[in-house]
Design a protein around this motif. Structure first.
Motif, PDB file in Angstrom:
ATOM      1  N   LEU A  71       0.829  -1.202   0.000  1.00  0.00           N
ATOM      2  CA  LEU A  71       0.000   0.000   0.000  1.00  0.00           C
ATOM      3  C   LEU A  71       0.868   1.258   0.000  1.00  0.00           C
ATOM      4  O   LEU A  71       0.595   2.217  -0.728  1.00  0.00           O
ATOM      5  CB  LEU A  71      -0.945   0.011   1.205  1.00  0.00           C
ATOM      6  CG  LEU A  71      -1.864   1.216   1.318  1.00  0.00           C
ATOM      7  CD1 LEU A  71      -2.791   1.305   0.119  1.00  0.00           C
ATOM      8  CD2 LEU A  71      -2.662   1.141   2.596  1.00  0.00           C
ATOM      9  N   ALA A  72       1.938   1.249   0.785  1.00  0.00           N
ATOM     10  CA  ALA A  72       2.846   2.401   0.807  1.00  0.00           C
ATOM     11  C   ALA A  72       3.509   2.595  -0.556  1.00  0.00           C
ATOM     12  O   ALA A  72       3.612   3.727  -1.055  1.00  0.00           O
ATOM     13  CB  ALA A  72       3.904   2.217   1.894  1.00  0.00           C
ATOM     14  N   LEU A  73       3.928   1.504  -1.182  1.00  0.00           N
ATOM     15  CA  LEU A  73       4.555   1.599  -2.502  1.00  0.00           C
ATOM     16  C   LEU A  73       3.560   2.057  -3.563  1.00  0.00           C
ATOM     17  O   LEU A  73       3.896   2.851  -4.444  1.00  0.00           O
ATOM     18  CB  LEU A  73       5.168   0.255  -2.899  1.00  0.00           C
ATOM     19  CG  LEU A  73       6.421  -0.150  -2.131  1.00  0.00           C
ATOM     20  CD1 LEU A  73       6.768  -1.606  -2.406  1.00  0.00           C
ATOM     21  CD2 LEU A  73       7.578   0.766  -2.483  1.00  0.00           C
ATOM     22  N   VAL A  74       2.339   1.572  -3.466  1.00  0.00           N
ATOM     23  CA  VAL A  74       1.303   1.978  -4.422  1.00  0.00           C
ATOM     24  C   VAL A  74       0.966   3.455  -4.229  1.00  0.00           C
ATOM     25  O   VAL A  74       0.673   4.166  -5.183  1.00  0.00           O
ATOM     26  CB  VAL A  74       0.054   1.081  -4.281  1.00  0.00           C
ATOM     27  CG1 VAL A  74      -1.138   1.642  -4.998  1.00  0.00           C
ATOM     28  CG2 VAL A  74       0.372  -0.320  -4.797  1.00  0.00           C
ATOM     29  N   THR A  75       1.023   3.923  -2.996  1.00  0.00           N
ATOM     30  CA  THR A  75       0.799   5.338  -2.717  1.00  0.00           C
ATOM     31  C   THR A  75       1.933   6.173  -3.300  1.00  0.00           C
ATOM     32  O   THR A  75       1.704   7.245  -3.875  1.00  0.00           O
ATOM     33  CB  THR A  75       0.711   5.580  -1.199  1.00  0.00           C
ATOM     34  OG1 THR A  75      -0.330   4.769  -0.673  1.00  0.00           O
ATOM     35  CG2 THR A  75       0.451   7.029  -0.881  1.00  0.00           C
ATOM     36  N   LEU A  76       3.142   5.690  -3.171  1.00  0.00           N
ATOM     37  CA  LEU A  76       4.321   6.399  -3.651  1.00  0.00           C
ATOM     38  C   LEU A  76       4.419   6.385  -5.179  1.00  0.00           C
ATOM     39  O   LEU A  76       4.869   7.361  -5.789  1.00  0.00           O
ATOM     40  CB  LEU A  76       5.563   5.755  -3.032  1.00  0.00           C
ATOM     41  CG  LEU A  76       6.904   6.404  -3.254  1.00  0.00           C
ATOM     42  CD1 LEU A  76       6.904   7.784  -2.599  1.00  0.00           C
ATOM     43  CD2 LEU A  76       7.997   5.535  -2.665  1.00  0.00           C
ATOM     44  N   HIS A  77       3.983   5.306  -5.792  1.00  0.00           N
ATOM     45  CA  HIS A  77       4.137   5.082  -7.236  1.00  0.00           C
ATOM     46  C   HIS A  77       3.636   6.261  -8.087  1.00  0.00           C
ATOM     47  O   HIS A  77       4.404   6.796  -8.895  1.00  0.00           O
ATOM     48  CB  HIS A  77       3.453   3.774  -7.623  1.00  0.00           C
ATOM     49  CG  HIS A  77       3.517   3.437  -9.066  1.00  0.00           C
ATOM     50  ND1 HIS A  77       4.684   3.119  -9.717  1.00  0.00           N
ATOM     51  CD2 HIS A  77       2.545   3.356  -9.993  1.00  0.00           C
ATOM     52  CE1 HIS A  77       4.425   2.861 -10.982  1.00  0.00           C
ATOM     53  NE2 HIS A  77       3.131   3.008 -11.180  1.00  0.00           N
ATOM     54  N   PRO A  78       2.385   6.703  -7.975  1.00  0.00           N
ATOM     55  CA  PRO A  78       1.948   7.813  -8.843  1.00  0.00           C
ATOM     56  C   PRO A  78       2.591   9.150  -8.471  1.00  0.00           C
ATOM     57  O   PRO A  78       2.689  10.045  -9.312  1.00  0.00           O
ATOM     58  CB  PRO A  78       0.434   7.865  -8.646  1.00  0.00           C
ATOM     59  CG  PRO A  78       0.187   7.228  -7.345  1.00  0.00           C
ATOM     60  CD  PRO A  78       1.281   6.213  -7.158  1.00  0.00           C
ATOM     61  N   LEU A  79       3.018   9.278  -7.219  1.00  0.00           N
ATOM     62  CA  LEU A  79       3.650  10.530  -6.814  1.00  0.00           C
ATOM     63  C   LEU A  79       5.026  10.701  -7.444  1.00  0.00           C
ATOM     64  O   LEU A  79       5.532  11.820  -7.563  1.00  0.00           O
ATOM     65  CB  LEU A  79       3.757  10.597  -5.287  1.00  0.00           C
ATOM     66  CG  LEU A  79       2.428  10.573  -4.542  1.00  0.00           C
ATOM     67  CD1 LEU A  79       2.674  10.540  -3.046  1.00  0.00           C
ATOM     68  CD2 LEU A  79       1.553  11.734  -4.934  1.00  0.00           C
ATOM     69  N   LEU A  80       5.646   9.590  -7.843  1.00  0.00           N
ATOM     70  CA  LEU A  80       6.982   9.628  -8.437  1.00  0.00           C
ATOM     71  C   LEU A  80       6.966   9.708  -9.961  1.00  0.00           C
ATOM     72  O   LEU A  80       8.023   9.742 -10.581  1.00  0.00           O
ATOM     73  CB  LEU A  80       7.777   8.390  -8.009  1.00  0.00           C
ATOM     74  CG  LEU A  80       8.102   8.291  -6.523  1.00  0.00           C
ATOM     75  CD1 LEU A  80       8.755   6.948  -6.222  1.00  0.00           C
ATOM     76  CD2 LEU A  80       8.982   9.429  -6.083  1.00  0.00           C
ATOM     77  N   LEU A  81       5.787   9.734 -10.558  1.00  0.00           N
ATOM     78  CA  LEU A  81       5.702   9.791 -12.015  1.00  0.00           C
ATOM     79  C   LEU A  81       6.408  11.032 -12.555  1.00  0.00           C
ATOM     80  O   LEU A  81       6.310  12.106 -11.963  1.00  0.00           O
ATOM     81  CB  LEU A  81       4.245   9.829 -12.464  1.00  0.00           C
ATOM     82  CG  LEU A  81       3.533   8.504 -12.518  1.00  0.00           C
ATOM     83  CD1 LEU A  81       2.056   8.721 -12.763  1.00  0.00           C
ATOM     84  CD2 LEU A  81       4.114   7.622 -13.586  1.00  0.00           C
ATOM     85  N   PRO A  82       7.108  10.876 -13.677  1.00  0.00           N
ATOM     86  CA  PRO A  82       7.733  12.055 -14.288  1.00  0.00           C
ATOM     87  C   PRO A  82       6.650  13.070 -14.652  1.00  0.00           C
ATOM     88  O   PRO A  82       5.644  12.723 -15.239  1.00  0.00           O
ATOM     89  CB  PRO A  82       8.403  11.503 -15.547  1.00  0.00           C
ATOM     90  CG  PRO A  82       8.542  10.049 -15.306  1.00  0.00           C
ATOM     91  CD  PRO A  82       7.421   9.660 -14.398  1.00  0.00           C
ATOM     92  N   GLY A  83       6.860  14.308 -14.275  1.00  0.00           N
ATOM     93  CA  GLY A  83       5.867  15.338 -14.546  1.00  0.00           C
ATOM     94  C   GLY A  83       4.827  15.433 -13.449  1.00  0.00           C
ATOM     95  O   GLY A  83       4.010  16.324 -13.432  1.00  0.00           O
ATOM     96  N   GLY A  84       4.853  14.503 -12.522  1.00  0.00           N
ATOM     97  CA  GLY A  84       3.918  14.538 -11.403  1.00  0.00           C
ATOM     98  C   GLY A  84       2.574  13.932 -11.752  1.00  0.00           C
ATOM     99  O   GLY A  84       2.186  13.869 -12.914  1.00  0.00           O
ATOM    100  N   PRO A  85       1.860  13.467 -10.743  1.00  0.00           N
ATOM    101  CA  PRO A  85       0.570  12.821 -10.982  1.00  0.00           C
ATOM    102  C   PRO A  85      -0.522  13.803 -11.399  1.00  0.00           C
ATOM    103  O   PRO A  85      -1.496  13.415 -12.019  1.00  0.00           O
ATOM    104  CB  PRO A  85       0.238  12.179  -9.640  1.00  0.00           C
ATOM    105  CG  PRO A  85       0.993  12.997  -8.642  1.00  0.00           C
ATOM    106  CD  PRO A  85       2.231  13.465  -9.352  1.00  0.00           C
TER     107      PRO A  85
END
Length: 127
Positions: A71-85
């Motif tokens: 869950l923590a990784l899934v939360t972090l995943h879109p926040l780390l997208l290039p250009g932002g979520p």
């Protein structure tokens, strides 16, 4: 757990870099978080049965606490997208679904839904 998802993650990671999948995953933090979350789901999927619960005993619960790491990784995943979520609009779908995982929020939503259904049914609570 569908192994096709794991394979897709690894293929995407490999295509991100000409140096192979390790360099592809390491070079893209969002991809590393997503790949790790997917890989951590594999043992959870294989042990999500009554037989596994009996076989592993108390260790089963310890293993399935990995879901919080996922869950923590899934939360972090879109926040780390290039250009932002915010560019892709993912926050519009992601934040409400994440909030529903918080127990007080979930209880409040369930109570509101039950009250709505009760009013809609003419005041008779459903059994």
């Amino acid at each position: 757990m569908d192994l096709r998802l794991v394979t897709l993650d690894l293929v995407l990671a490999a295509t991100m870099s000409t140096d192979g999948w390790r360099a592809g995953v390491a070079g893209q933090a969002f991809l590393a978080a997503g790949t790790l979350a997917t890989l951590l789901l594999v043992p959870l999927a294989f042990t999500s049965s009554r037989w596994s619960m009996r076989r592993f005993g108390s260790d089963w619960k310890r293993l399935h606490r990995l879901v919080y790491v996922v869950l923590a990784l899934v939360t972090l995943h879109p926040l780390l997208l290039p250009g932002g979520p915010e560019e892709s609009g993912q926050l519009l779908a992601f934040v409400p679904s994440l909030l529903l995982r918080v127990p007080p929020v979930r209880r409040r939503v369930i109570r509101a839904r039950e009250a709505f259904l009760s009013r809609r049914a003419g005041g008779q609570p459903e059994v």
